[in-house]
Design a protein around this motif. Sequence first.
Motif, PDB file in Angstrom:
ATOM      1  N   LYS A  17       0.828  -1.205   0.000  1.00  0.00           N
ATOM      2  CA  LYS A  17       0.000   0.000   0.000  1.00  0.00           C
ATOM      3  C   LYS A  17       0.867   1.261   0.000  1.00  0.00           C
ATOM      4  N   LEU A  18       2.023   1.195   0.669  1.00  0.00           N
ATOM      5  CA  LEU A  18       2.917   2.352   0.709  1.00  0.00           C
ATOM      6  C   LEU A  18       3.442   2.667  -0.685  1.00  0.00           C
ATOM      7  N   LYS A  19       3.853   1.644  -1.403  1.00  0.00           N
ATOM      8  CA  LYS A  19       4.370   1.831  -2.764  1.00  0.00           C
ATOM      9  C   LYS A  19       3.282   2.416  -3.671  1.00  0.00           C
ATOM     10  N   LYS A  20       2.063   1.904  -3.529  1.00  0.00           N
ATOM     11  CA  LYS A  20       0.981   2.399  -4.367  1.00  0.00           C
ATOM     12  C   LYS A  20       0.688   3.857  -4.045  1.00  0.00           C
ATOM     13  N   ALA A  21       0.740   4.206  -2.754  1.00  0.00           N
ATOM     14  CA  ALA A  21       0.507   5.598  -2.350  1.00  0.00           C
ATOM     15  C   ALA A  21       1.548   6.518  -2.971  1.00  0.00           C
ATOM     16  N   GLN A  22       2.802   6.072  -2.953  1.00  0.00           N
ATOM     17  CA  GLN A  22       3.885   6.874  -3.537  1.00  0.00           C
ATOM     18  C   GLN A  22       3.700   7.027  -5.045  1.00  0.00           C
ATOM     19  N   ASP A  23       3.287   5.945  -5.693  1.00  0.00           N
ATOM     20  CA  ASP A  23       3.066   5.994  -7.136  1.00  0.00           C
ATOM     21  C   ASP A  23       1.931   6.954  -7.503  1.00  0.00           C
ATOM     22  N   LEU A  24       0.906   7.017  -6.637  1.00  0.00           N
ATOM     23  CA  LEU A  24      -0.258   7.855  -6.919  1.00  0.00           C
ATOM     24  C   LEU A  24      -0.104   9.271  -6.376  1.00  0.00           C
ATOM     25  N   GLY A  25       0.989   9.500  -5.643  1.00  0.00           N
ATOM     26  CA  GLY A  25       1.196  10.824  -5.079  1.00  0.00           C
ATOM     27  C   GLY A  25       0.331  11.114  -3.868  1.00  0.00           C
ATOM     28  N   VAL A  26      -0.123  10.058  -3.166  1.00  0.00           N
ATOM     29  CA  VAL A  26      -0.929  10.221  -1.962  1.00  0.00           C
ATOM     30  C   VAL A  26      -0.008  10.572  -0.792  1.00  0.00           C
ATOM     31  N   ARG A  27      -0.434  11.491   0.050  1.00  0.00           N
ATOM     32  CA  ARG A  27       0.394  11.925   1.168  1.00  0.00           C
ATOM     33  C   ARG A  27       0.579  10.795   2.176  1.00  0.00           C
ATOM     34  N   VAL A  28       1.826  10.550   2.583  1.00  0.00           N
ATOM     35  CA  VAL A  28       2.160   9.470   3.518  1.00  0.00           C
ATOM     36  C   VAL A  28       2.538  10.068   4.870  1.00  0.00           C
ATOM     37  N   LEU A  29       1.971   9.519   5.945  1.00  0.00           N
ATOM     38  CA  LEU A  29       2.242   9.977   7.302  1.00  0.00           C
ATOM     39  C   LEU A  29       2.839   8.852   8.132  1.00  0.00           C
ATOM     40  N   ASP A  30       3.745   9.192   9.063  1.00  0.00           N
ATOM     41  CA  ASP A  30       4.126   8.231  10.088  1.00  0.00           C
ATOM     42  C   ASP A  30       3.210   8.479  11.289  1.00  0.00           C
ATOM     43  N   GLN A  31       3.457   7.808  12.434  1.00  0.00           N
ATOM     44  CA  GLN A  31       2.562   7.982  13.574  1.00  0.00           C
ATOM     45  C   GLN A  31       2.565   9.425  14.077  1.00  0.00           C
ATOM     46  N   LYS A  32       3.738  10.046  14.107  1.00  0.00           N
ATOM     47  CA  LYS A  32       3.825  11.434  14.561  1.00  0.00           C
ATOM     48  C   LYS A  32       3.003  12.347  13.651  1.00  0.00           C
ATOM     49  N   GLY A  33       3.069  12.093  12.337  1.00  0.00           N
ATOM     50  CA  GLY A  33       2.288  12.878  11.388  1.00  0.00           C
ATOM     51  C   GLY A  33       0.793  12.665  11.585  1.00  0.00           C
ATOM     52  N   LEU A  34       0.402  11.412  11.876  1.00  0.00           N
ATOM     53  CA  LEU A  34      -1.009  11.126  12.123  1.00  0.00           C
ATOM     54  C   LEU A  34      -1.504  11.901  13.336  1.00  0.00           C
ATOM     55  N   GLU A  35      -0.699  11.876  14.398  1.00  0.00           N
ATOM     56  CA  GLU A  35      -1.094  12.586  15.622  1.00  0.00           C
ATOM     57  C   GLU A  35      -1.214  14.085  15.373  1.00  0.00           C
ATOM     58  N   SER A  36      -0.354  14.629  14.514  1.00  0.00           N
ATOM     59  CA  SER A  36      -0.422  16.054  14.176  1.00  0.00           C
ATOM     60  C   SER A  36      -1.693  16.360  13.398  1.00  0.00           C
ATOM     61  N   VAL A  37      -2.057  15.466  12.473  1.00  0.00           N
ATOM     62  CA  VAL A  37      -3.294  15.641  11.703  1.00  0.00           C
ATOM     63  C   VAL A  37      -4.502  15.558  12.628  1.00  0.00           C
ATOM     64  N   LEU A  38      -4.483  14.595  13.549  1.00  0.00           N
ATOM     65  CA  LEU A  38      -5.589  14.458  14.492  1.00  0.00           C
ATOM     66  C   LEU A  38      -5.718  15.676  15.386  1.00  0.00           C
ATOM     67  N   ALA A  39      -4.579  16.281  15.711  1.00  0.00           N
ATOM     68  CA  ALA A  39      -4.587  17.467  16.568  1.00  0.00           C
ATOM     69  C   ALA A  39      -4.907  18.729  15.790  1.00  0.00           C
ATOM     70  N   GLY A  40      -4.933  18.628  14.443  1.00  0.00           N
ATOM     71  CA  GLY A  40      -5.243  19.778  13.615  1.00  0.00           C
ATOM     72  C   GLY A  40      -4.107  20.739  13.443  1.00  0.00           C
ATOM     73  N   THR A  41      -2.859  20.280  13.714  1.00  0.00           N
ATOM     74  CA  THR A  41      -1.708  21.170  13.605  1.00  0.00           C
ATOM     75  C   THR A  41      -1.071  21.156  12.223  1.00  0.00           C
ATOM     76  N   ILE A  42      -1.435  20.160  11.382  1.00  0.00           N
ATOM     77  CA  ILE A  42      -0.963  20.171   9.977  1.00  0.00           C
ATOM     78  C   ILE A  42      -2.139  19.829   9.069  1.00  0.00           C
TER      79      ILE A  42
END
Length: 357
Positions: free
Chosen positions: A332-357
């Motif tokens: 799924k990660l490779k497909k996301a990269q091929d399609l240009g979908v934004r990829v997050l790690d756990q820290k990025g997910l927490e930032s999105v959940l907090a509304g900071t990015i």
Amino acid sequence: IAYKFKAQQAETVVEKIDVQVGRIGSLTPVGKLRPVQLAGVTISNTSLHNLDEIRRKDIRERDTVLIERAGDVIPYVIRVTKEGSPRAKPFEMPTNCPVCNAAIVHEEGEVGYFCVNANCPARMRESIRHFASKYCLDIEGLGDKLVGQLVEKGLVKELDDLFGLTKDQLSGLERMADKSAQNVLDAIQKARKTTLDRFINGLGIRHVGEHTARQLALKFKTMDALADASEDDLLGVRDIGNEVAHSIREYFDEPRNLKAVKRLIKLLDVEVPAVVEGRGALRDKTFVLTGTLESMTREEAERRIMAAGGRVTSSVSRKTDFVVAGAEPGSKLKKAQDLGVRVLDQKGLESVLAGTI
């Protein structure tokens, strides 16, 4: 740059083609193989999927076949490399269930073959396994061998029979001492408190998985409301189309299913999942999870995303907003990269959940 080695392959003989019965009565042909080592594992069985697939590859008993493990996990037949001698007759699906001898139903133009007997022991075994699995009622200790014994000895004929089991019944089974029996009873007791989405998922309704069960729970709030919903009502639920709506309605139109559900509801403490659909900072955002996150389970991550108004799906497409990738992510990660979908790690997910990015 990442390089992926070509999957390992091996040749072996299809000694027999059996048929297994699943929890919704679906019949699946299974190839019994002459044991062979492949990628560090001994392979002796492989799903042959359906009759159309067997005919397309012309697989017969005694044929030598080339097998491979899809994703280095699931073995499957690539092709026949040598015909058996003498050549066996082409495989045909049975007209009666190989377990209970009930009639087999096959609709013209459809791939599937189904056992019509809702009380078929093979269906009940698979139903119990599914009902007790991690994303349903999560009954720890209720493994394949124990479930098999419970059905074979007639201790569990319906799902609600699980909640009437006694310590004496369990401790009398093979490899079950008093302590093991008590542990299973404790797990069953713990499973009485569950959420509506887990309960719906556990029923094993055709085409209804974890995500759809959650959407149904959020929409209808109670099992009575879901059981009374028309196909038009069901079509109003997010991501549910004609086939799924028809399957749900068909399930509750069967009197035996409805009676079984009502018996179960009386034994369980069922709550609506603590998620509010369509609200929050992530409203209408679509996520896909892959890999292992550092300090939260995938289930916890999904709950938090949905609590913020987002939705979690199982496949990546151009409509996916975020792919959350943990350790050892899959394709799924490779497909996301091929399609240009934004990829997050756990820290990025927490930032999105907090509304900071």
